[in-house]
Design a protein around this motif. Structure first.
Motif, short mmCIF file in Angstrom:
data_model
loop_
_atom_site.label_atom_id
_atom_site.label_comp_id
_atom_site.label_asym_id
_atom_site.label_seq_id
_atom_site.Cartn_x
_atom_site.Cartn_y
_atom_site.Cartn_z
N ASN A 177 0.85 -1.19 0.00
CA ASN A 177 0.00 0.00 0.00
C ASN A 177 0.89 1.24 0.00
O ASN A 177 1.06 1.90 1.02
CB ASN A 177 -0.92 0.00 1.22
N ASN A 226 3.06 -4.78 8.19
CA ASN A 226 1.84 -4.51 7.43
C ASN A 226 1.33 -3.10 7.76
O ASN A 226 1.05 -2.78 8.91
CB ASN A 226 0.78 -5.55 7.83
N THR A 227 1.23 -2.26 6.74
CA THR A 227 0.84 -0.87 6.96
C THR A 227 -0.61 -0.73 7.44
O THR A 227 -0.97 0.31 7.99
CB THR A 227 1.02 -0.04 5.68
N GLN A 228 -1.42 -1.76 7.25
CA GLN A 228 -2.80 -1.70 7.75
C GLN A 228 -2.84 -1.66 9.28
O GLN A 228 -3.86 -1.30 9.86
CB GLN A 228 -3.58 -2.92 7.25
N GLU A 229 -1.72 -2.03 9.89
CA GLU A 229 -1.65 -2.07 11.35
C GLU A 229 -1.01 -0.83 11.95
O GLU A 229 -0.73 -0.77 13.14
CB GLU A 229 -0.87 -3.32 11.78
#
Length: 417
Positions: free
Chosen positions: A72, A365-368
């Motif tokens: 991302n 993970n950039t979602q985190e």
């Protein structure tokens, strides 16, 4: 140096004394926090000294989110906006680094010394009274009752209100990057995207590379997936005994590595002559061979391409006798030679390893992670910056800019939240 009235007695522990770690420590201290910087090496900033071939290409005026990759890339937008290339140049100018802009927007110190960048950062850390602990290898980070417990290999334990993890990836292990930070974050509940070497040389299929090792040309390299180009760049390309290197190869290596990680077939297209079409080059070669008189096919190509490439190109095009008169070469054979010079295909068998990589592709993970603060969404009070996150940039100062930008955001937010 900083406003004493901002002092809020927040203790921020920064794990990792690279570019992002030093920026995070300086920023957190300037925003009033007490800061302890932990570095596993005997000194901080070792990797900075190797950047830009020892000259430190510390940012790029053309920095944009499109210069970054990851699952991302858009995640990087917020930090790159908050602390952009102009602010980076201004930051270092205030520390004493006069800058100059070179080709493709690359920014270097006028001193042409990476050591000068490290020197001024160290001076700033010391001026701000940031506590620096070297030879400090972190083996565990835990959070208990709102505070962080950071344990070192030597047995020492530190306690802090906030932790910023900037321990880097696995590229250039000689600088101390062994991936230890990944284990620390996984133990804290975070997940990783697959990691692999980025900005690295490509290994190719073929048994002739020792013959052409060291041959350099200006041309185009392109990663091909199912007959479609997926990454392309132009510039100096260098053959090695394993395959190819050079700036264009490093730029496109991320895509090749990503495909190999997924067990997908990856091809490399090399255009040694990239300013002529195959048809145009065929006409040129046909005329050249016809006018070569008694010259051999091998000698007739001298002056057109690197002499060391000639035997390989001819054999790969199916011409076994390199001493055959050039005038006897058929149109079909000329087309084959032109085809190789404009579109030479190789199977990509792998990349060089971590010691040769300039950056780590993949990571946390950039979602985190909250892009506006660099704070963990899983462990409040835990922040990240730099290469440990699943964001990596192209060659040209973009990775150091990411280090400064993410380090600034993490340092500021860790101090004021």
């Amino acid at each position: 140096m900083f406003n004493e009235m901002m002092q809020i007695n927040q203790h921020v522990i920064v794990v990792g004394g690279g570019a992002s770690g030093m920026m995070a420590a300086i920023t957190a201290r300037k925003h009033g926090a007490k800061v302890t910087l932990l570095e596993r090496n005997p000194r901080v900033g070792k990797k900075i000294l190797a950047t830009g071939n020892g000259r430190c290409n510390y940012t790029n005026i053309k920095t944009d989110v499109c210069c970054y990759q990851g699952n991302n890339p858009q995640f990087a937008q917020e930090a790159l906006t908050l602390f952009d290339a102009a602010k980076t140049i201004e930051f270092f100018e205030k520390l004493g680094i006069a800058h100059k802009i070179e080709d493709l927007g690359k920014v270097f110190p006028r001193s042409d010394q990476a050591s000068s960048v490290l020197d001024v950062l160290l001076y700033e850390l010391q001026s701000l009274s940031v506590e620096i602990l070297c030879d400090a290898y972190v083996v565990e980070i835990r959070k208990k009752k709102g505070s962080f417990i950071v344990k070192l290999k030597e047995g020492k334990t530190l306690y802090g209100d906030r932790v910023i993890l900037t321990s880097g990836g696995k590229a250039m292990p000689s600088s101390g990057s062994d991936g230890n930070g990944y284990q620390l974050v996984q133990e804290l509940g975070h997940t990783l995207t697959p990691i692999f070497p980025g900005l690295v040389q490509l290994k190719l299929s073929g048994n002739f590379f020792k013959q052409i090792e060291g041959v350099k040309f200006v041309g185009t390299a392109e990663v091909i997936q199912q007959e479609k180009g997926t990454a392309k760049d132009r510039g100096d390309i260098l053959f090695g005994n394993y395959g190819v290197s050079g700036p264009p190869i490093l730029q496109i290596s991320r895509k090749a590595g990503e495909m190999l990680q997924k067990n997908q077939e990856a091809q490399l297209k090399l255009s040694i002559i990239d300013d002529l079409s195959k048809a145009h080059l065929t006409k040129l070669l046909t005329k050249r061979f016809r006018n070569s008189g008694a010259k051999t096919i091998s000698f007739s190509l001298v002056g057109l391409i690197n002499k060391r490439l000639i035997p390989v190109i001819l054999k790969e095009s199916g011409i076994k006798d390199l001493n055959v008169p050039a005038a006897t070469i058929s149109l079909h054979e000329a087309e084959k030679i032109a085809g190789l010079l404009t579109d030479w295909r190789f199977m990509i068998t792998g990349t060089k390893g971590w010691p040769h990589a300039q950056v780590t592709a993949g990571g946390i993970n950039t979602q985190e992670i909250d892009p506006e603060s660099m704070e963990s969404k899983i462990v409040p009070g835990l922040f990240f910056a730099g290469e440990i996150i699943d964001i990596d940039g192209m060659c040209g100062g973009f990775n150091l800019q990411w280090a400064w930008s993410s380090g600034f955001v993490a340092g500021r937010q860790a101090a004021i939240q």
